[in-house]
Design a protein around this motif. Sequence first.
Motif, mmCIF file in Angstrom:
data_model
loop_
_atom_site.group_PDB
_atom_site.id
_atom_site.type_symbol
_atom_site.label_atom_id
_atom_site.label_comp_id
_atom_site.label_asym_id
_atom_site.label_seq_id
_atom_site.Cartn_x
_atom_site.Cartn_y
_atom_site.Cartn_z
ATOM 1 N N UNK A 128 6.274 25.532 47.509
ATOM 2 C CA UNK A 128 5.098 26.248 47.995
ATOM 3 C C UNK A 128 4.407 25.398 49.043
ATOM 4 N N UNK A 129 4.238 25.975 50.248
ATOM 5 C CA UNK A 129 3.639 25.214 51.352
ATOM 6 C C UNK A 129 2.119 25.251 51.311
ATOM 7 N N UNK A 130 1.554 26.153 50.466
ATOM 8 C CA UNK A 130 0.115 26.365 50.512
ATOM 9 C C UNK A 130 -0.201 27.436 51.547
ATOM 10 N N UNK A 131 -1.495 27.729 51.716
ATOM 11 C CA UNK A 131 -1.904 28.900 52.499
ATOM 12 C C UNK A 131 -1.843 28.736 54.019
ATOM 13 N N UNK A 132 -1.819 27.527 54.517
ATOM 14 C CA UNK A 132 -1.824 27.352 55.977
ATOM 15 C C UNK A 132 -2.177 25.931 56.372
ATOM 16 N N UNK A 133 -3.336 25.455 55.937
ATOM 17 C CA UNK A 133 -3.737 24.070 56.192
ATOM 18 C C UNK A 133 -2.610 23.147 55.720
ATOM 19 N N UNK A 134 -2.013 22.359 56.649
ATOM 20 C CA UNK A 134 -0.858 21.537 56.259
ATOM 21 C C UNK A 134 -1.168 20.508 55.179
ATOM 22 N N UNK A 146 4.476 32.275 58.436
ATOM 23 C CA UNK A 146 3.294 31.943 57.630
ATOM 24 C C UNK A 146 3.195 30.468 57.207
ATOM 25 N N UNK A 147 4.146 29.652 57.656
ATOM 26 C CA UNK A 147 4.077 28.223 57.321
ATOM 27 C C UNK A 147 3.812 27.456 58.619
ATOM 28 N N UNK A 148 2.873 26.512 58.567
ATOM 29 C CA UNK A 148 2.442 25.854 59.803
ATOM 30 C C UNK A 148 3.518 24.911 60.366
ATOM 31 N N UNK A 149 3.663 24.963 61.685
ATOM 32 C CA UNK A 149 4.635 24.092 62.381
ATOM 33 C C UNK A 149 4.242 22.628 62.188
ATOM 34 N N UNK A 150 2.933 22.395 62.112
ATOM 35 C CA UNK A 150 2.434 21.026 61.905
ATOM 36 C C UNK A 150 2.957 20.466 60.572
ATOM 37 N N UNK A 151 3.000 21.335 59.561
ATOM 38 C CA UNK A 151 3.540 20.903 58.266
ATOM 39 C C UNK A 151 5.042 20.644 58.390
ATOM 40 N N UNK A 152 5.740 21.561 59.022
ATOM 41 C CA UNK A 152 7.199 21.446 59.115
ATOM 42 C C UNK A 152 7.598 20.217 59.944
ATOM 43 N N UNK A 153 6.721 19.799 60.845
ATOM 44 C CA UNK A 153 7.041 18.616 61.667
ATOM 45 C C UNK A 153 7.104 17.339 60.823
ATOM 46 N N UNK A 154 6.700 17.427 59.554
ATOM 47 C CA UNK A 154 6.800 16.257 58.666
ATOM 48 C C UNK A 154 8.207 16.116 58.070
ATOM 49 N N UNK A 194 -17.081 43.019 48.328
ATOM 50 C CA UNK A 194 -15.679 42.763 48.680
ATOM 51 C C UNK A 194 -15.685 41.695 49.773
ATOM 52 N N UNK A 195 -14.779 40.738 49.663
ATOM 53 C CA UNK A 195 -14.658 39.715 50.711
ATOM 54 C C UNK A 195 -13.203 39.676 51.160
ATOM 55 N N UNK A 196 -13.020 39.604 52.457
ATOM 56 C CA UNK A 196 -11.665 39.561 53.015
ATOM 57 C C UNK A 196 -11.536 38.279 53.829
ATOM 58 N N UNK A 197 -10.455 37.550 53.578
ATOM 59 C CA UNK A 197 -10.204 36.345 54.381
ATOM 60 C C UNK A 197 -8.849 36.507 55.052
ATOM 61 N N UNK A 198 -8.875 36.524 56.364
ATOM 62 C CA UNK A 198 -7.617 36.583 57.106
ATOM 63 C C UNK A 198 -7.233 35.159 57.504
ATOM 64 N N UNK A 199 -5.968 34.822 57.289
ATOM 65 C CA UNK A 199 -5.436 33.501 57.625
ATOM 66 C C UNK A 199 -6.325 32.374 57.070
ATOM 67 N N UNK A 200 -6.583 32.468 55.765
ATOM 68 C CA UNK A 200 -7.405 31.454 55.096
ATOM 69 C C UNK A 200 -6.849 30.057 55.357
#
Length: 264
Positions: A11-17, A40-48, A191-197
């Motif tokens: 699991x990469x998590x939601x976005x923040x690397x 949906x997985x950040x390139x910054x994370x994958x660069x590790x 109701x709360x909506x978060x896009x690209x949390x």
Amino acid sequence: MELKPRVYMVGAGPGDPDLITVKGQNILMNADLVLYADSLVSEQLISRAGSHARVLPSSGMDLEQMVEVMAEAVLAGNSVARVHTGDPAVYGAILEQMVLLKQRGIPYEIVPGVSSVFAAAAVLGAELTVPDLTQTVILTRAEGRTPVPEREKLRALASHHCTVALFLSAALAEQVVKEFTEAGWSKDTPVAVVQRATWPDQTIVRTTLGRLDRDLRQAGIRMHAMILAGWALDPGLVDRDEHRSRLYDKSFTHGCRTGLAADD
Ligand SMILES: C[S@@+](CC[C@H](N)C(=O)[O-])C[C@H]1O[C@@H](n2cnc3c(N)ncnc32)[C@H](O)[C@@H]1O
């Protein structure tokens, strides 16, 4: 970290690397093959990933192609990091991968991640289980192309009047409002909506059930969004000292403080 020749479903998590687990990152940094959900997985994370690693985006591949490339790597004695968004166990389509891997005798292991439901709650500053308000969170989705079993229709689930987290449903807000209203939810339910949390372009829309469809259209939000509905999402809760848990109550003794057995 010494990896085994197997597929690690990470699991990469939601976005923040930085929201990947330590174990997940160690696997990513040491795996011989990294196969990742590139939308949906950040390139910054994958660069590790390690400099020796073969890194492949999965978006252009079908299930059989993905399994083929992972199985080939493991049979050659290599380790594979199959990187999924959020937590792999929630709408991660991992079962079908495990079925085919198992048929081929390829070992696999799941490494959990931070799901977008919890990332969204965090950025909203919300507790999803508020004492005396609701003690239940339902993780679900509106019915789109993927059919939902009859007993799990939104109207039936909403009848519990608890916190409801809706994945994959931003483009189906009209249907969500209809079914929740039929289940007796009032139009002023928060109701709360978060896009690209947790991504740099994260968007938050705080609204009510009655205004959800209009507000999402106005914000142009149709995908990559988590919808959290219920009174636990009332932004005013934090200004009112009305919902304390018993856990930290001065008069409440529990297992940790007294050594007595207790379940919370
Ligand atoms: C295929 S599902 C994957 C869910 C993922 N396994 C998880 O645990 O978050 C994709 C849906 O998850 C939600 N999602 C994933 N990442 C998100 C994020 N960073 N912010 C808001 N919602 C997200 C959206 O509802 C999106 O349509």
